[in-house]
Design an enzyme around this catalytic site. Structure first.
Site, mmCIF file in Angstrom:
data_model
loop_
_atom_site.group_PDB
_atom_site.id
_atom_site.type_symbol
_atom_site.label_atom_id
_atom_site.label_comp_id
_atom_site.label_asym_id
_atom_site.label_seq_id
_atom_site.Cartn_x
_atom_site.Cartn_y
_atom_site.Cartn_z
ATOM 1 N N LEU A 210 60.896 0.333 -5.257
ATOM 2 C CA LEU A 210 61.770 1.350 -5.267
ATOM 3 C C LEU A 210 62.899 0.568 -6.068
ATOM 4 O O LEU A 210 63.590 -0.199 -5.542
ATOM 5 C CB LEU A 210 62.042 1.842 -4.053
ATOM 6 N N GLU A 211 63.555 1.324 -7.248
ATOM 7 C CA GLU A 211 64.469 0.483 -8.056
ATOM 8 C C GLU A 211 65.689 1.463 -8.174
ATOM 9 O O GLU A 211 66.531 1.247 -8.824
ATOM 10 C CB GLU A 211 63.982 0.471 -9.536
ATOM 11 N N ASN A 212 65.650 2.572 -7.159
ATOM 12 C CA ASN A 212 66.791 3.440 -7.136
ATOM 13 C C ASN A 212 67.375 3.435 -5.620
ATOM 14 O O ASN A 212 67.836 4.523 -5.274
ATOM 15 C CB ASN A 212 66.648 4.698 -7.591
ATOM 16 N N ARG B 83 68.323 -0.797 -15.952
ATOM 17 C CA ARG B 83 69.774 -0.881 -15.168
ATOM 18 C C ARG B 83 70.629 -1.766 -16.073
ATOM 19 O O ARG B 83 70.136 -2.741 -16.185
ATOM 20 C CB ARG B 83 69.642 -0.982 -13.708
ATOM 21 N N MET C 178 59.578 -1.265 -12.403
ATOM 22 C CA MET C 178 58.782 -1.433 -13.518
ATOM 23 C C MET C 178 59.004 -0.154 -14.466
ATOM 24 O O MET C 178 59.569 0.807 -14.189
ATOM 25 C CB MET C 178 57.330 -1.334 -13.107
#
Length: 575
Positions: free
Chosen positions: A400-402, A10, A1
């Site tokens: 978690l986007e990483n 990204r 988010m």
């Protein structure tokens, strides 16, 4: 988010369907990694030079993209390294002799950038599977059946245009001898697993883990001497157990040569059934909204300002600490016009009294929490449980986007569930790329915790074009994009009640991918009732589809709560 308005998390390139390299099979049938059946004892590996010990002998790589390297390798002394270019996907292939009307298991260990593994010319349905990349060796696995007159099949690996180089090693095409024999030594029966350990227990399940056994392709878990479950990994959770009861567990290793002797037995006892936990009342069809604990130009809200249409409110976000895996929460009172911790806690209780669920979200666009070891998994679980106790949160959202490690995130969430009890709400908000294949870490995590998972609200935005479950490419911002991508999860192992549609609340809520509430409602009708579909129509309906999610309640308020005002009643009116 996203913490900032309109920013894209990204950059993603549209991935067109080329050369049969798709993450899913046509006609809605997923090529699911790891679901192939066990090989028979007479089967052999019909691939030649499968470990690249003889350079590229037997293999042909497009545009001279392939070479062999001595490090890193998965086995032996060599591995394939293939480097894509802007116009070439670094496809390396060989033709293998096969027996007509036979089933083969295709697998390879890969590392590095995007890596695909597939078979073409099977005479039936060609298959492929893929991974978006990994820093360590990951096994891709699928299976195919040859046609009644098929005597050769092309097996291949490739990467993706302009992406990083990939490595491949120890390719296997295991099945009946097609007349070409094998240059691989036959496998030996593996040794017994060591290190069997009891992990998290609940009132109805016991989690187990053990050490990897060289040469094993699978493991069988036994409970009190009887077969309980099988897995291709080195952990498993045995469920449907009685509360406060001791059980004896052992595990064996398997491959094409047979099954090992059982490991040493360990004892595990389930928890008592009266484990306290947060109460929860997630309805059959639910609306989830993210509440911003910061001011980024959207309407500033107290929790009490969030409309009643929202059933799950995800407080965004928990903060990382100096301890790996551990999180904390700091209310941004200054940014929220003096909203105090005492008011915040009171508002949580009031929302819960109205039947709503308040959960703490971990991650976001700028989240730096990393759970990649036993220590960090324990820290993650312990710190979240402390926040649940302090604020009364009903559960946790994983955003978690990483990067995410499925092994340790599974351990962390199971540990948290054991502490908090069966009422714990667990939601996830992966990006579209994370749920294209069951071999992805997010998808594996969701399947690993399926028995305690509430809903996966994938983010159908900031994405670009993606593959649907029918192998076709769909562009974001349409009914087809929502339904065809949801189909991957629905057919990949998640229950319909564990699938939700995540979209921005307004054009300002994301960099791209906004759809009008009417499009969201049409997609939900298509999935639940088979009506209002676009060009893609699922092969069956999913009346238990959970609902929808939006980023964020604040952007919704900025737009006059138009999203929740339209989508909320529609979700709650689903069958």
């Amino acid at each position: 988010m996203e913490r900032s308005a309109g920013s894209s998390r990204r950059s993603r390139r549209s991935r067109p369907l080329l050369g049969g390299a798709v993450a899913v099979l046509a006609a809605g049938a997923l090529s699911v990694t790891g679901l192939a059946g066990s090989a028979q004892a007479a089967d052999i590996n019909v691939a030649k030079n499968a470990g690249f010990e003889n350079g590229l002998t037997g293999w042909t790589c497009s545009a001279n993209s392939g070479t062999t390297v001595s490090s890193p390798v998965h086995g032996g002394t060599a591995a394939l390294k293939a480097t894509p270019s802007g116009q070439d996907n670094a496809r390396c292939a060989q033709s293998v002799a096969v027996k007509p009307g036979s089933t083969y298991t295709l697998s390879s260990w890969v590392q590095g950038g995007y890596a695909y593994l597939g078979a073409s010319g099977t005479g039936t349905t060609d298959v492929s599977t893929w991974t978006p990349g990994s820093t360590g060796w990951t096994q891709l696995r699928t299976s195919f059946t040859t046609g009644p007159s098929t005597t050769s099949v092309t097996v291949y690996t490739h990467g993706w245009y302009g992406q990083a180089a990939y490595l491949a090693d120890d390719v296997e095409v295991v099945g009946p001898d097609g007349g070409g024999g094998t240059d691989q030594p036959g496998p030996a029966v593996p040794g017994a697993p060591a290190g069997l350990t009891v992990g998290t227990t609940t009132s109805s399940s016991v989690a187990l883990s053990w050490n990897t056994v060289s040469g094993a392709t699978g493991y069988t878990v036994y409970r009190d001497g009887a077969k309980a479950t099988t897995t291709t990994g080195t952990s498993a959770t045995v469920g449907q157990l009685a509360a406060d009861t001791a059980y004896q567990f052992s595990v064996s290793a398997t491959n094409a040569a047979g099954e090992s002797v059982k490991s040493a037995t360990v004892s595990g006892r389930t928890a008592k059934s009266d484990t306290p936990g947060p109460s929860t009342s997630v309805p059959k069809h639910a609306v989830t909204g993210y509440w911003q604990n910061f001011n980024n130009g959207a309407a500033v809200q107290k929790l009490s300002d969030v409309p009643a249409a929202y059933d799950i409110i995800a407080v965004s976000f928990a903060d990382a600490t100096s301890t790996p895996g551990a999180v904390t929460f700091n209310l941004d009172s200054a940014g929220l016009n003096g909203y105090t911790v005492a008011q915040f806690k009171t508002d949580i209780k009031a929302k819960q009294a109205a039947g709503k669920n308040i959960i703490i979200s971990v991650g976001g666009e700028k989240g730096t929490v990393s759970v990649n070891s036993d220590a960090s998994a324990n820290a993650f679980s312990d710190s979240l449980y402390a926040l649940i106790q302090e604020y009364g949160f009903n559960g946790v959202d994983i955003d978690l986007e990483n990067g995410l490690n499925s092994t340790y995130m599974t351990k962390a969430l199971r540990s948290l569930s054991a502490k908090a009890g069966s009422g714990l709400v667990i939601t996830m908000a992966p990006q579209t790329i994370d749920m294209q294949s069951t071999s992805g870490e997010y998808f594996k995590t969701a399947l690993n915790i399926k028995d305690i998972l509430t809903v996966v609200n994938m983010q159908y935005y900031n994405s670009g074009s993606m593959l649907g479950c029918d192998g076709k490419v769909y562009s974001q911002g349409s009914v087809d994009f929502l339904t065809a991508l949801a189909c991957i999860q629905l057919e990949g192992g998640l229950a319909p009640s564990q699938v939700g549609l995540g979209v921005p609340a307004s054009t300002r809520g994301a960099g791209s991918g906004y759809v009008a509430p009417s499009v969201v409602n049409a997609a939900l009708d298509c999935l639940a009732k088979g009506t209002s579909c676009g060009s893609f129509k699922p092969s069956k309906t999913y009346p238990d589809i959970r609902g929808a999610m939006t980023w964020s309640t604040n952007w919704d308020a900025t737009a006059g709560n138009a999203w929740s005002g339209a989508v909320g009643p529609h979700v709650h009116g689903l069958p």
